[in-house]
Design a protein around this motif. Sequence first.
Motif, PDB file in Angstrom:
ATOM      1  N   GLN A 579       0.864  -1.189   0.000  1.00 20.22           N
ATOM      2  CA  GLN A 579       0.000   0.000   0.000  1.00 20.22           C
ATOM      3  C   GLN A 579       0.901   1.238   0.000  1.00 20.22           C
ATOM      4  OE1 GLN A 579      -3.676   0.355   2.269  1.00 20.22           O
ATOM      5  NE2 GLN A 579      -2.671   1.910   3.522  1.00 20.22           N
ATOM      6  N   ILE A 580       0.583   2.162  -0.885  1.00 27.15           N
ATOM      7  CA  ILE A 580       1.352   3.420  -0.918  1.00 27.15           C
ATOM      8  C   ILE A 580       0.364   4.582  -0.850  1.00 27.15           C
ATOM      9  CG2 ILE A 580       2.835   4.898  -2.344  1.00 27.15           C
ATOM     10  CD1 ILE A 580       4.181   2.455  -3.432  1.00 27.15           C
ATOM     11  N   VAL A 581       0.642   5.535   0.034  1.00 26.38           N
ATOM     12  CA  VAL A 581      -0.181   6.749   0.087  1.00 26.38           C
ATOM     13  C   VAL A 581       0.614   7.851  -0.613  1.00 26.38           C
ATOM     14  CG1 VAL A 581      -1.312   8.421   1.593  1.00 26.38           C
ATOM     15  CG2 VAL A 581      -1.249   6.004   2.239  1.00 26.38           C
ATOM     16  N   ALA A 582      -0.004   8.475  -1.611  1.00 27.55           N
ATOM     17  CA  ALA A 582       0.756   9.439  -2.415  1.00 27.55           C
ATOM     18  C   ALA A 582      -0.039  10.732  -2.602  1.00 27.55           C
ATOM     19  CB  ALA A 582       1.072   8.819  -3.782  1.00 27.55           C
ATOM     20  N   GLY A 583       0.674  11.840  -2.632  1.00 25.19           N
ATOM     21  CA  GLY A 583       0.024  13.160  -2.764  1.00 25.19           C
ATOM     22  C   GLY A 583      -0.233  13.515  -4.225  1.00 25.19           C
ATOM     23  N   ILE A 584      -1.018  12.696  -4.918  1.00 27.31           N
ATOM     24  CA  ILE A 584      -1.209  12.918  -6.354  1.00 27.31           C
ATOM     25  C   ILE A 584      -2.673  13.117  -6.730  1.00 27.31           C
ATOM     26  CG2 ILE A 584       0.875  11.641  -7.034  1.00 27.31           C
ATOM     27  CD1 ILE A 584      -0.895   9.217  -7.591  1.00 27.31           C
ATOM     28  N   ALA A 585      -3.548  13.297  -5.710  1.00 26.45           N
ATOM     29  CA  ALA A 585      -4.987  13.340  -5.996  1.00 26.45           C
ATOM     30  C   ALA A 585      -5.381  14.506  -6.900  1.00 26.45           C
ATOM     31  CB  ALA A 585      -5.768  13.402  -4.684  1.00 26.45           C
ATOM     32  N   LYS A 586      -4.602  15.584  -6.850  1.00 25.05           N
ATOM     33  CA  LYS A 586      -4.950  16.755  -7.670  1.00 25.05           C
ATOM     34  C   LYS A 586      -4.557  16.535  -9.133  1.00 25.05           C
ATOM     35  CE  LYS A 586      -5.906  20.227  -4.505  1.00 25.05           C
ATOM     36  NZ  LYS A 586      -6.801  19.457  -3.672  1.00 25.05           N
ATOM     37  N   HIS A 587      -3.829  15.481  -9.419  1.00 20.97           N
ATOM     38  CA  HIS A 587      -3.272  15.296 -10.763  1.00 20.97           C
ATOM     39  C   HIS A 587      -3.791  14.058 -11.485  1.00 20.97           C
ATOM     40  CE1 HIS A 587      -0.433  18.452  -9.669  1.00 20.97           C
ATOM     41  NE2 HIS A 587      -0.401  17.861  -8.483  1.00 20.97           N
ATOM     42  N   TYR A 588      -4.289  13.094 -10.744  1.00 24.44           N
ATOM     43  CA  TYR A 588      -4.777  11.865 -11.383  1.00 24.44           C
ATOM     44  C   TYR A 588      -6.104  11.457 -10.765  1.00 24.44           C
ATOM     45  CZ  TYR A 588      -0.217  11.003 -13.548  1.00 24.44           C
ATOM     46  OH  TYR A 588       0.917  11.095 -14.302  1.00 24.44           O
ATOM     47  N   ALA A 589      -7.049  11.024 -11.599  1.00 22.02           N
ATOM     48  CA  ALA A 589      -8.273  10.416 -11.082  1.00 22.02           C
ATOM     49  C   ALA A 589      -7.916   8.968 -10.748  1.00 22.02           C
ATOM     50  CB  ALA A 589      -9.364  10.457 -12.146  1.00 22.02           C
ATOM     51  N   PRO A 590      -8.465   8.424  -9.639  1.00 24.34           N
ATOM     52  CA  PRO A 590      -8.090   7.067  -9.229  1.00 24.34           C
ATOM     53  C   PRO A 590      -8.262   6.053 -10.371  1.00 24.34           C
ATOM     54  CG  PRO A 590      -9.432   8.101  -7.549  1.00 24.34           C
ATOM     55  CD  PRO A 590      -9.372   9.064  -8.688  1.00 24.34           C
ATOM     56  N   GLU A 591      -9.377   6.173 -11.130  1.00 19.12           N
ATOM     57  CA  GLU A 591      -9.633   5.150 -12.170  1.00 19.12           C
ATOM     58  C   GLU A 591      -8.599   5.170 -13.298  1.00 19.12           C
ATOM     59  OE1 GLU A 591     -12.507   8.627 -12.765  1.00 19.12           O
ATOM     60  OE2 GLU A 591     -11.656   7.497 -11.101  1.00 19.12           O
ATOM     61  N   ASP A 592      -7.969   6.371 -13.523  1.00 18.57           N
ATOM     62  CA  ASP A 592      -6.957   6.453 -14.585  1.00 18.57           C
ATOM     63  C   ASP A 592      -5.647   5.760 -14.206  1.00 18.57           C
ATOM     64  OD1 ASP A 592      -7.928   9.835 -15.471  1.00 18.57           O
ATOM     65  OD2 ASP A 592      -8.724   7.861 -16.051  1.00 18.57           O
ATOM     66  N   LEU A 593      -5.473   5.570 -12.914  1.00 18.64           N
ATOM     67  CA  LEU A 593      -4.189   5.029 -12.461  1.00 18.64           C
ATOM     68  C   LEU A 593      -4.115   3.509 -12.572  1.00 18.64           C
ATOM     69  CD1 LEU A 593      -3.808   7.240  -9.271  1.00 18.64           C
ATOM     70  CD2 LEU A 593      -2.218   7.206 -11.194  1.00 18.64           C
ATOM     71  N   VAL A 594      -5.285   2.877 -12.386  1.00 18.04           N
ATOM     72  CA  VAL A 594      -5.283   1.406 -12.318  1.00 18.04           C
ATOM     73  C   VAL A 594      -4.712   0.830 -13.610  1.00 18.04           C
ATOM     74  CG1 VAL A 594      -6.739  -0.650 -12.078  1.00 18.04           C
ATOM     75  CG2 VAL A 594      -7.182   1.397 -10.684  1.00 18.04           C
ATOM     76  N   GLY A 595      -3.756  -0.091 -13.458  1.00 22.27           N
ATOM     77  CA  GLY A 595      -3.137  -0.723 -14.625  1.00 22.27           C
ATOM     78  C   GLY A 595      -1.811  -0.083 -15.015  1.00 22.27           C
ATOM     79  N   MET A 596      -1.533   1.129 -14.532  1.00 26.17           N
ATOM     80  CA  MET A 596      -0.284   1.793 -14.921  1.00 26.17           C
ATOM     81  C   MET A 596       0.927   1.061 -14.326  1.00 26.17           C
ATOM     82  SD  MET A 596      -1.069   5.797 -14.498  1.00 26.17           S
ATOM     83  CE  MET A 596       0.226   6.735 -15.124  1.00 26.17           C
ATOM     84  N   HIS A 597       2.009   1.033 -15.077  1.00 26.35           N
ATOM     85  CA  HIS A 597       3.269   0.476 -14.557  1.00 26.35           C
ATOM     86  C   HIS A 597       4.171   1.647 -14.172  1.00 26.35           C
ATOM     87  CE1 HIS A 597       3.187  -3.923 -16.034  1.00 26.35           C
ATOM     88  NE2 HIS A 597       1.965  -3.474 -15.852  1.00 26.35           N
ATOM     89  N   ILE A 598       4.335   1.809 -12.886  1.00 27.33           N
ATOM     90  CA  ILE A 598       5.102   2.976 -12.428  1.00 27.33           C
ATOM     91  C   ILE A 598       6.401   2.513 -11.758  1.00 27.33           C
ATOM     92  CG2 ILE A 598       3.047   4.403 -12.104  1.00 27.33           C
ATOM     93  CD1 ILE A 598       3.318   3.792  -9.062  1.00 27.33           C
ATOM     94  N   VAL A 599       7.195   3.490 -11.281  1.00 29.52           N
ATOM     95  CA  VAL A 599       8.447   3.137 -10.607  1.00 29.52           C
ATOM     96  C   VAL A 599       8.344   3.563  -9.142  1.00 29.52           C
ATOM     97  CG1 VAL A 599      10.940   3.543 -10.549  1.00 29.52           C
ATOM     98  CG2 VAL A 599       9.741   3.437 -12.743  1.00 29.52           C
ATOM     99  N   VAL A 600       8.689   2.639  -8.237  1.00 31.14           N
ATOM    100  CA  VAL A 600       8.638   2.997  -6.814  1.00 31.14           C
ATOM    101  C   VAL A 600       9.953   2.637  -6.112  1.00 31.14           C
ATOM    102  CG1 VAL A 600       6.136   2.609  -6.696  1.00 31.14           C
ATOM    103  CG2 VAL A 600       7.674   0.789  -5.993  1.00 31.14           C
ATOM    104  N   VAL A 601      10.198   3.348  -4.991  1.00 25.04           N
ATOM    105  CA  VAL A 601      11.332   2.996  -4.129  1.00 25.04           C
ATOM    106  C   VAL A 601      10.776   1.968  -3.159  1.00 25.04           C
ATOM    107  CG1 VAL A 601      13.071   3.889  -2.533  1.00 25.04           C
ATOM    108  CG2 VAL A 601      12.056   5.396  -4.247  1.00 25.04           C
ATOM    109  N   GLN A 602      11.264   0.747  -3.224  1.00 31.12           N
ATOM    110  CA  GLN A 602      10.624  -0.291  -2.404  1.00 31.12           C
ATOM    111  C   GLN A 602      11.262  -0.461  -1.024  1.00 31.12           C
ATOM    112  OE1 GLN A 602      10.730  -4.334  -3.562  1.00 31.12           O
ATOM    113  NE2 GLN A 602      12.918  -4.409  -3.941  1.00 31.12           N
TER     114      GLN A 602
END
Length: 644
Positions: A579-602
């Motif tokens: 689970q990641i909490v990210a400050g991106i709500a002003k830039h992406y709608a939740p439904e647009d994010l699902v399926g994206m392949h992103i890069v994270v610091v694990q």
Amino acid sequence: MSERFYLTTPIYYPSDHLHIGHAYTTTVADSLARWHRFAGRDVYFVTGSDEHGQKIQRAAAAKGITPQAYVDEIVASFKHLWNEMNIEYDDFVRTTDHRHHEAVQAVFQRIYDQGDIYKSSYEGWYCTPCETFWVENRLVDGNCPDCKRPVELVEEESYFFRLSKYAPRLLEYIEEHPEFIQPETRRNEMVNFIKSGLEDLCVSRTTFDWGIPVPFDDKHVVYVWFDALTNYLTALGYPHDGEMMDRWWPANLHLVGKEIMRFHTIIWPIMLMALDLPIPETVFGHGWLLFDSDKMSKSKGNVIDPVVLIGEFGVDPIRYFLMREVSFGQDGNFSRKALIERTNADLANDLGNLLNRSLSMLNRYFNGVVPEPLAAPNAVDQALIDYADNLGASVDGLLKELKLNEALSRIWQLVGKANKYVDERAPWNLVKLEDQSELSSVMYNLVETLRIIALLVQPFLPETGAKMWAQLGLEGLETKGLEDAVWGGLASGTQTVKGDPIFPRIEIDKDKAKGERAQEPKPKPSPKPTLKEAEGVLISIDDFMKCELVVAKIMEAEPLKGADRLLKLQVDIGAERRQIVAGIAKHYAPEDLVGMHIVVVQNLKPAKLRGELSEGMLLAATSPQGKLELVTVSPDIPAGSRVK
Ligand code: ME8
């Protein structure tokens, strides 16, 4: 109180950068120094840095640099902070200064020559963080009774100082001088400590060398507290400058935190007795600034960096908060929320608004020019005038007793009374009368009250005082004294210059997400980069590989209740789901994010944001227009792939 005033802060350890707790002591000291100067006293205000000892030597070794290089850099950051906070000290003693070296050796030699230092061997416990020796029966569960950390067994040849010999004389002195140890509760603690038995103090070490050599035996370095306490004499040119010593010694006030009272009220006066020098008038041990009721400390990761706060809020809100919020002497709590509430209530609403509304009315009714007080004062006017006229003397009395927050509260009572006065005397009604003399008087009274407030406030809040003075159209603030803070000093005909509000309100909503995050205990911060590192950061490939970047597939995304900037994501990182909490709500709608392949610091330490666990951080970049874009890779690269 004598008409000269020598006051000091502790000299802080440059084992790390300073935090808001250190800023607390120094802000109080600076305000007292400024006040006494304003009240016409001759003031000498000294601070500094305590640079020797095992703690510093170890910290430098851990960084792989020399102790001198290590302290030079951190001491520069101390001076930078004091500059940012408008701290006006007269001298800054570094214990690595040559003059201090001479002073410490002279003190050691003199006490040795007259027989109060002798050689023996020490076997006992040592707490390096506190740089304190402990006899076994004072330990608590085998740990340091002060900081509760583990102690080390020390066995070495040492020089000893005959503290025990002086215990009866010290007790007698404390009894005869109730002003010496303040507040009273600390006096009782110290008296009990002395009565429970003083051991002779080990005042030299041989197992490390970052210190001042014992003058007649250079296998030994002087114990760091013996070295540090002497700074109060170094600042007066001891042992060379008799004139400075005559003029300023004994000190009027050593301001210290409660945890170092023992050194200042037992070891220090006994050193002075052995040197045949007078004892300082007062050592005041103030309480701790706590963070969510817990002591601030680097190891707990809950320290507040004053430089960051100044960047966000400005200096005076912080100075004001420190001195007003905490009942001086007792522990007090620091929180971002309390800082914002204080700033909004006392500075923006009460003081800022009083200045703003008074000068607006003056502009409207008299083109900004101070009128003559034509009408005789009525009872309401007189009450305001009397309070303002006597305020300087009463604040002076409170500060002589070190009742700092009461002094500020007394000044803010005048601010409150003046705001009430505006409502009661309602200039907007007086302007409708044919005879304008009452309006003239009321406006004069208001601006004159503001002048007195500006004068009395400036030792505590130098920028605020200066801004008010400028808006009142006055000059020469630096030449004014307490005698000017009496009624009637304002000249009619003064052209005021209304400016921007001096304290804009801080919007709590905007600050909320930030604030709540800031108040959660943070994981222990990694050491700050050195100045050099911060300038042109070059890291090795090994450093880079420590950061585990992987491809993550976003499986679910939803808004976080009550946090309009945050989204809660469930991501697949190959081996597991996170689970990641990210400050991106002003830039992406939740439904647009699902399926994206992103890069994270694990391998980032987990943190809680708004009560939700966040186990990683995603990478993103922001456009010049402020649009944030996630770093993505194509769906061909499976979740869990390492990015390097
Ligand atoms: O003790 N609340 O240095 P130091 C209030 N070098 N005040 C605080 C505080 C807090 N949370 N944290 C620190 C030393 N302080 C010795 C002093 S003097 C001859 C040698 C302030 O860097 C407070 O004044 O550990 C405390 O006594 C001092 O910083 C300790 O600073």
